[in-house]
Design a protein around this motif. Structure first.
Motif, PDB file in Angstrom:
ATOM      1  N   ASP A 164       0.822  -1.207   0.000  1.00  6.70           N
ATOM      2  CA  ASP A 164       0.000   0.000   0.000  1.00  6.70           C
ATOM      3  C   ASP A 164       0.858   1.258   0.000  1.00  6.70           C
ATOM      4  OD1 ASP A 164      -2.368  -1.397  -0.069  1.00  6.70           O
ATOM      5  OD2 ASP A 164      -2.483  -1.564   2.099  1.00  6.70           O
ATOM      6  N   VAL A 167       2.286   1.695  -3.514  1.00  9.17           N
ATOM      7  CA  VAL A 167       1.270   2.212  -4.430  1.00  9.17           C
ATOM      8  C   VAL A 167       1.070   3.712  -4.219  1.00  9.17           C
ATOM      9  CG1 VAL A 167      -1.202   2.181  -4.956  1.00  9.17           C
ATOM     10  CG2 VAL A 167       0.067   0.033  -4.772  1.00  9.17           C
ATOM     11  N   ALA A 171       1.559   6.653  -6.964  1.00  7.24           N
ATOM     12  CA  ALA A 171       0.460   7.562  -7.298  1.00  7.24           C
ATOM     13  C   ALA A 171       0.865   9.019  -7.099  1.00  7.24           C
ATOM     14  CB  ALA A 171      -0.762   7.226  -6.449  1.00  7.24           C
ATOM     15  N   PRO A 180      -9.327   9.710  -8.361  1.00  5.66           N
ATOM     16  CA  PRO A 180      -9.105   8.342  -7.886  1.00  5.66           C
ATOM     17  C   PRO A 180      -8.561   7.394  -8.939  1.00  5.66           C
ATOM     18  CG  PRO A 180     -11.457   8.827  -8.092  1.00  5.66           C
ATOM     19  CD  PRO A 180     -10.732  10.121  -8.254  1.00  5.66           C
ATOM     20  N   ARG A 181      -8.738   7.710 -10.237  1.00 11.52           N
ATOM     21  CA  ARG A 181      -8.216   6.818 -11.277  1.00 11.52           C
ATOM     22  C   ARG A 181      -6.697   6.730 -11.228  1.00 11.52           C
ATOM     23  NH1 ARG A 181      -8.988   7.558 -16.904  1.00 11.52           N
ATOM     24  NH2 ARG A 181      -8.187   5.427 -16.983  1.00 11.52           N
ATOM     25  N   ARG A 182      -6.058   7.788 -10.756  1.00 14.00           N
ATOM     26  CA  ARG A 182      -4.597   7.751 -10.656  1.00 14.00           C
ATOM     27  C   ARG A 182      -4.156   6.657  -9.687  1.00 14.00           C
ATOM     28  NH1 ARG A 182      -1.664  13.249  -9.169  1.00 14.00           N
ATOM     29  NH2 ARG A 182      -2.852  12.957  -7.263  1.00 14.00           N
ATOM     30  N   TYR A 183      -4.868   6.548  -8.563  1.00 14.94           N
ATOM     31  CA  TYR A 183      -4.547   5.506  -7.590  1.00 14.94           C
ATOM     32  C   TYR A 183      -4.817   4.122  -8.166  1.00 14.94           C
ATOM     33  CZ  TYR A 183      -4.304   3.113  -3.088  1.00 14.94           C
ATOM     34  OH  TYR A 183      -3.950   2.277  -2.052  1.00 14.94           O
ATOM     35  N   ASP A 184      -5.918   3.975  -8.911  1.00 14.73           N
ATOM     36  CA  ASP A 184      -6.231   2.688  -9.533  1.00 14.73           C
ATOM     37  C   ASP A 184      -5.134   2.257 -10.505  1.00 14.73           C
ATOM     38  OD1 ASP A 184      -8.616   2.661  -8.139  1.00 14.73           O
ATOM     39  OD2 ASP A 184      -9.791   3.458  -9.811  1.00 14.73           O
ATOM     40  N   LEU A 185      -4.637   3.212 -11.305  1.00 17.54           N
ATOM     41  CA  LEU A 185      -3.554   2.893 -12.243  1.00 17.54           C
ATOM     42  C   LEU A 185      -2.271   2.549 -11.514  1.00 17.54           C
ATOM     43  CD1 LEU A 185      -4.103   5.516 -15.097  1.00 17.54           C
ATOM     44  CD2 LEU A 185      -4.569   3.056 -15.147  1.00 17.54           C
ATOM     45  N   ILE A 187      -2.088   1.064  -8.634  1.00 17.63           N
ATOM     46  CA  ILE A 187      -2.255  -0.316  -8.164  1.00 17.63           C
ATOM     47  C   ILE A 187      -1.916  -1.300  -9.277  1.00 17.63           C
ATOM     48  CG2 ILE A 187      -3.969  -2.032  -7.453  1.00 17.63           C
ATOM     49  CD1 ILE A 187      -5.363   0.136  -5.866  1.00 17.63           C
ATOM     50  N   LEU A 188      -2.442  -1.068 -10.472  1.00 20.53           N
ATOM     51  CA  LEU A 188      -2.181  -1.974 -11.594  1.00 20.53           C
ATOM     52  C   LEU A 188      -0.691  -2.030 -11.921  1.00 20.53           C
ATOM     53  CD1 LEU A 188      -5.180  -1.084 -13.941  1.00 20.53           C
ATOM     54  CD2 LEU A 188      -4.893  -3.151 -12.551  1.00 20.53           C
ATOM     55  N   LYS A 257      -7.066  -9.277  -0.738  1.00 17.93           N
ATOM     56  CA  LYS A 257      -7.175  -7.851  -0.394  1.00 17.93           C
ATOM     57  C   LYS A 257      -8.596  -7.432   0.002  1.00 17.93           C
ATOM     58  CE  LYS A 257      -4.248  -4.107  -1.147  1.00 17.93           C
ATOM     59  NZ  LYS A 257      -4.661  -3.270  -0.011  1.00 17.93           N
TER      60      LYS A 257
END
Length: 313
Positions: A164, A167, A171, A180-185, A187-188, A257
């Motif tokens: 975490d 990540v 980010a 929030p999409r920045r955090y999702d990317l 993670i990927l 998770k």
């Protein structure tokens, strides 16, 4: 969640007639509570003390404003926002006598909720105002962090020192996309390069070396808006809970998770839990995140400090 215990009188040394200093983050929770601030300040004023709204344009300025307010004789400090806002305010009151009230108005409000405050901001302010009028507070523990260079920071909820944190670090380096999409990317991207790292943990007098993907140390149970990463942590027991997720591969991590929200991930055979008063964590290339805020590079030493903050509850 913390059980409510017997009330204490406000700690000796807190100036009884000074202003109530308020740190408010208008962007917390993506601004959804921005319009509530005048009502919250009005409700605080019913405690019969002047209310002083602090001004700041950055997180560092917010922390400095809190420290100055306490040094200038504030009778209490109130933080309106999420865990990040609370984290900045805690640096000014940790280990001292000025009581503190967190008003949950952010995306993640783990410290406030775990220590028994209502999740609705107006209800939380009413609890704080009542405590001020009645001259009572309730002590809880905090965790004190000490970096390799001697830097000291405090946190109330959870310190992340594994996947975490990595990540979050990615980010924060990304300039696109926003939101929030920045955090999702992030993670990927980090899942694609997931690998266990070698950690050295010293738990009081016990030294452990482990290859792990997840490492979290909780004064409280949850982070990230209700993820119960350290489900048995109690911020009144004088101890810190350590949760270590070992050699997870991508598929296993993705599967486990979601269980963190219920705290059942600790039953997985690759997850190990510990409890100690003092913990040192060492690993290469990790920047920790405490209460969701970028914090100290490893190695760090974490110490449970009993009754380190007096909550207006």
């Amino acid at each position: 969640m913390l059980a409510v215990t017997a009330d204490d009188h406000l700690p000796a040394g807190a100036p009884p007639d000074g202003p109530v200093a308020v740190l408010a983050n208008p962007t917390a929770g993506r601004g959804r509570h921005r319009g509530l601030l005048p009502d919250l300040l009005n409700r605080l004023s019913t405690a019969g003390r002047p209310v002083r709204l602090l001004t700041a344009t950055s997180a560092d300025e917010a922390e400095a404003a809190c420290r100055s307010a306490v040094a200038d004789g504030a009778s209490a400090l109130v933080a309106v926002g999420g865990d990040g806002t609370v984290h900045r305010a805690l640096q000014a009151v940790a280990g001292g006598t000025v009581p503190f009230g967190p008003v949950p108005a952010g995306t993640g409000n783990d410290f406030a909720v775990e220590t028994g405050f209502p999740s609705e901001p107006r209800a939380a302010v009413d609890v704080i105002a009542t405590a001020l009028r009645q001259g009572r507070s309730r002590p809880v523990d905090l965790a004190r962090m000490t970096g390799a260079d001697g830097t000291v920071r405090w946190y109330g909820a959870v310190l992340a020192a594994g996947f975490d944190a990595i990540v979050n670090e990615r980010a924060n380096r990304m300039r696109w996309p926003r939101g929030p999409r920045r955090y999702d990317l992030a993670i990927l991207a980090e899942l694609a390069r997931l690998r266990p790292r070698r950690y050295t943990l010293t738990l009081d007098d016990e030294r452990i070396e482990v290859d792990a993907v997840l490492v979290a140390v909780g004064n409280g149970a949850s982070y990230g808006g209700g993820m119960r990463i350290c489900p048995d942590a109690d911020p009144t027991d004088g101890l810190l809970d350590v949760v270590v997720g070992g050699r997870f591969d991508r598929r296993t991590l993705i599967r486990v998770k979601p269980r963190i929200y219920a705290g059942t991930h600790v039953n997985h055979p690759l997850v190990h839990t510990y409890r100690a008063r003092t913990i040192t964590i060492a690993a290469e290339g990790i920047t920790t995140y405490a209460d969701g805020e970028r914090s100290l590079d490893l190695p760090v030493t974490l110490t449970a400090v009993p009754r380190a903050v007096h909550l207006l509850h």
